[in-house]
Motif scaffolding. Structure first.
Motif, short mmCIF file in Angstrom:
data_model
loop_
_atom_site.label_atom_id
_atom_site.label_comp_id
_atom_site.label_asym_id
_atom_site.label_seq_id
_atom_site.Cartn_x
_atom_site.Cartn_y
_atom_site.Cartn_z
N LEU A 1 0.83 -1.20 0.00
CA LEU A 1 0.00 0.00 0.00
C LEU A 1 0.87 1.25 0.00
O LEU A 1 0.58 2.23 -0.70
CB LEU A 1 -0.92 -0.01 1.22
N LEU A 2 1.94 1.21 0.79
CA LEU A 2 2.85 2.35 0.83
C LEU A 2 3.52 2.56 -0.52
O LEU A 2 3.64 3.69 -1.01
CB LEU A 2 3.89 2.12 1.93
N VAL A 3 3.95 1.47 -1.15
CA VAL A 3 4.59 1.58 -2.47
C VAL A 3 3.60 2.11 -3.50
O VAL A 3 3.96 2.94 -4.34
CB VAL A 3 5.16 0.21 -2.89
N ARG B 1 -4.57 -1.67 14.45
CA ARG B 1 -4.61 -1.70 12.99
C ARG B 1 -4.91 -0.32 12.41
O ARG B 1 -4.35 0.06 11.36
CB ARG B 1 -5.66 -2.72 12.52
N ALA B 2 -5.78 0.42 13.08
CA ALA B 2 -6.05 1.79 12.62
C ALA B 2 -4.81 2.65 12.73
O ALA B 2 -4.56 3.51 11.87
CB ALA B 2 -7.19 2.39 13.45
N SER C 1 -3.29 4.51 9.58
CA SER C 1 -3.13 5.96 9.68
C SER C 1 -1.68 6.37 9.50
O SER C 1 -1.39 7.41 8.89
CB SER C 1 -3.65 6.44 11.04
N ALA C 2 -0.77 5.55 10.03
CA ALA C 2 0.65 5.86 9.86
C ALA C 2 1.03 5.81 8.38
O ALA C 2 1.79 6.67 7.90
CB ALA C 2 1.50 4.88 10.66
N VAL C 3 0.51 4.82 7.66
CA VAL C 3 0.79 4.74 6.22
C VAL C 3 0.22 5.96 5.50
O VAL C 3 0.89 6.58 4.65
CB VAL C 3 0.21 3.44 5.64
N ALA C 4 -1.03 6.33 5.83
CA ALA C 4 -1.66 7.48 5.17
C ALA C 4 -0.91 8.78 5.47
O ALA C 4 -0.67 9.60 4.57
CB ALA C 4 -3.12 7.60 5.61
N LEU C 5 -0.52 8.98 6.73
CA LEU C 5 0.21 10.19 7.08
C LEU C 5 1.61 10.19 6.49
O LEU C 5 2.13 11.25 6.11
CB LEU C 5 0.27 10.33 8.61
N ALA C 6 2.22 9.01 6.39
CA ALA C 6 3.54 8.93 5.76
C ALA C 6 3.44 9.31 4.28
O ALA C 6 4.32 10.01 3.76
CB ALA C 6 4.11 7.52 5.92
N LEU C 7 2.38 8.86 3.61
CA LEU C 7 2.19 9.23 2.21
C LEU C 7 1.93 10.72 2.07
O LEU C 7 2.43 11.37 1.13
CB LEU C 7 1.03 8.42 1.61
N SER D 1 -8.78 12.53 5.66
CA SER D 1 -8.23 11.20 5.42
C SER D 1 -8.37 10.32 6.66
O SER D 1 -8.77 9.16 6.58
CB SER D 1 -6.75 11.32 5.02
N LEU D 2 -8.04 10.87 7.84
CA LEU D 2 -8.14 10.10 9.07
C LEU D 2 -9.60 9.78 9.40
O LEU D 2 -9.91 8.70 9.92
CB LEU D 2 -7.49 10.87 10.22
#
Length: 479
Positions: free
Chosen positions: A36-38, A194-195, A199-205, A228-229
């Motif tokens: 997902l991050l990629v 899991r959230a 959320s960490a992935v979304a904020l990292a993106l 997004s959150l």
């Protein structure tokens, strides 16, 4: 009894560490998060490259215009009527992208961001579009909005659908319920971990997008992070509600995927069909055809039948002598303007219909979170229908500027020598950041609040289990 809360406070951190270790040991979860991050990084980089190409095309418009002017001067004599030269001259206009455009393509893959306006009728030019690959338009563009709106919920479903039912599948529910912690708290803890990962992935993106695209860290960035959150939290609340029904893992997965299909695919398509049906509009092809028919009919009419309506619109040129027994460029361009005026009311109705569709779409977003988030992102990126309509209105105003500049030259029968490209007005539609789509944000928060109101009932359903009641009786006996 007094020692029970103390033991509970001691056990909660240890329980969190245990659940966190289980999440981190699940290789498929980490692999899916990495993918997902990629995917998000690839979408952002691709969006940046797409916007860079657009900026290159826009930057090349003015040099190309100067080359066109040089060619016209080489192929025409200085004393040639300027009306003949203007027939071939095309002035470039462009919808400039902003910093957020790289995150959401929106309508930019359907409506061209750069056009060339000639001094002839505006309607046929305004409603024609460049030839594009229909399969690409059908599938849409792979951008960050696609990753966030469509792929993130699938990831959430994949890592959370069995958050409660897996204990049934493994036969460990009696052991879990025997702990001095309510089952609803255990499930909430699992989902919270899991959230936090999602959320960490979304904020990292989002942080990567800020660094890669140079997005300003202002209120809009904070509002988009909030949207997004809220979207992520909404899906986890939905997972919690489905888990409270105490069904099998397969049933949970099918139900959640069904909700994803309904929210992300089926209902938006039905809403779009309903809006188009309820607010019909004549398409651009019909408007172009109507304008062409009116203009071409002018060739068979007396010159006065064209000039009288034109002079009524432009009384400042009513005293200008225009030959009525032969072709002249003032009459020719007047015929084009009269053709535009003939369909002006239809164009207004068409724009009004598109504006109504936009309003109904915003209302539908109050109940469709994916659509709401898409509207939020498209508005910030300047790729929504409201911005496209504003771009069209700006081209109408620019065409009027061209008329104000060229009409004195054409009606006074000036030659090419009187024309200078540096004096012709230019037009670039400002693609600066747009205000936040408040209806979309309100829709996200409203649906989240509505689902959150059902959490107490879900908690009671989850905790209403004989295993937990037995564990509480045992704890009370020991106390």
């Amino acid at each position: 009894m007094s020692s029970f809360p103390a033991r509970l406070l001691v056990r909660v951190p240890s329980r969190a560490r245990l659940e966190l270790r289980q999440v981190l040991r699940a290789r498929m979860v980490l692999v899916a998060a990495a993918l997902l991050l990629v995917a998000g990084v690839a979408a952002i980089v691709d969006g940046a490259a797409r916007v860079a190409r657009e900026r290159e095309v826009i930057a090349a418009l003015d040099p190309a215009l100067r080359e066109e002017e040089s060619y016209l001067r080489e192929t025409h004599a200085q004393e040639d009527d300027l009306g003949l030269v203007l027939y071939y001259l095309a002035m470039p206009v462009a919808h400039e992208p902003n910093e957020w455009t790289a995150l959401s393509t929106g309508l930019r893959d359907v409506h061209p961001y750069s056009r060339h306006l000639r001094f002839t009728g505006l309607v046929p030019q305004l409603y024609k579009t460049d030839i594009a690959n229909p399969l690409k338009q059908l599938s849409g563009s792979f951008d960050y909005g696609f990753v966030l709106i469509f792929l993130v919920p699938l990831f959430i479903i994949g890592v959370s659908y069995d958050v409660r039912s897996r204990d049934d599948d493994l036969g460990t529910e009696p052991l879990v319920c025997s702990q001095p912690t309510r089952l609803s708290r255990v499930l909430a803890l699992r989902l919270a971990l899991r959230a936090g990962l999602v959320s960490a992935v979304a904020l990292a993106l989002l942080a990567f997008a800020v660094a890669w695209l140079g997005l300003p860290l202002d209120a809009r960035a904070g509002a988009f992070a909030l949207a997004s959150l809220a979207y992520i939290a909404l899906w986890f609340v939905l997972v919690f509600l489905v888990a409270s029904l105490r069904r099998s893992s397969a049933w949970n997965a099918i139900s959640l995927v069904g909700v994803w299909i309904a929210w992300c695919v089926l209902l938006p398509a039905l809403v779009n069909l309903a809006i188009i049906t309820a607010s019909p509009a004549r398409g651009g092809v019909e408007l172009t055809l109507a304008q062409r028919q009116e203009m071409n009919a002018g060739w068979d009419r007396p010159k006065r039948a064209t000039l009288d309506p034109f002079f009524a619109r432009r009384p400042e040129w009513a005293q200008t002598p225009v030959p009525e027994d032969r072709f002249s460029w003032p009459w020719y361009y007047a015929m084009h303007e009269v053709g535009d005026a003939h369909v002006a009311r239809q164009v207004e109705d068409y724009h009004a219909a598109l504006a109504r569709r936009e309003q109904w779409t915003a209302r539908a977003a109050l109940a469709l979170p994916p659509l709401a988030l898409e509207l939020v992102l498209d508005r910030m990126a300047g790729t929504d229908m409201a911005t496209e309509l504003a771009f069209r209105d700006s081209m109408v105003a620019y065409h009027e500027q061209l008329k104000q500049y060229f009409y004195p030259l054409v009606f006074n029968h000036k030659g090419l020598a009187a024309f200078g490209i540096d004096h012709v007005p230019r037009h670039r539609f400002d693609g600066g950041p747009r205000p936040l789509h408040l209806s979309g944000l309100a829709g996200l928060l409203g649906v989240l609040a509505l689902l959150g109101a059902a959490i107490p009932l879900a908690v009671r359903r989850i905790d209403a289990t004989p295993w937990l009641e037995e564990a509480e009786r045992r704890a009370a006996t020991r106390a």
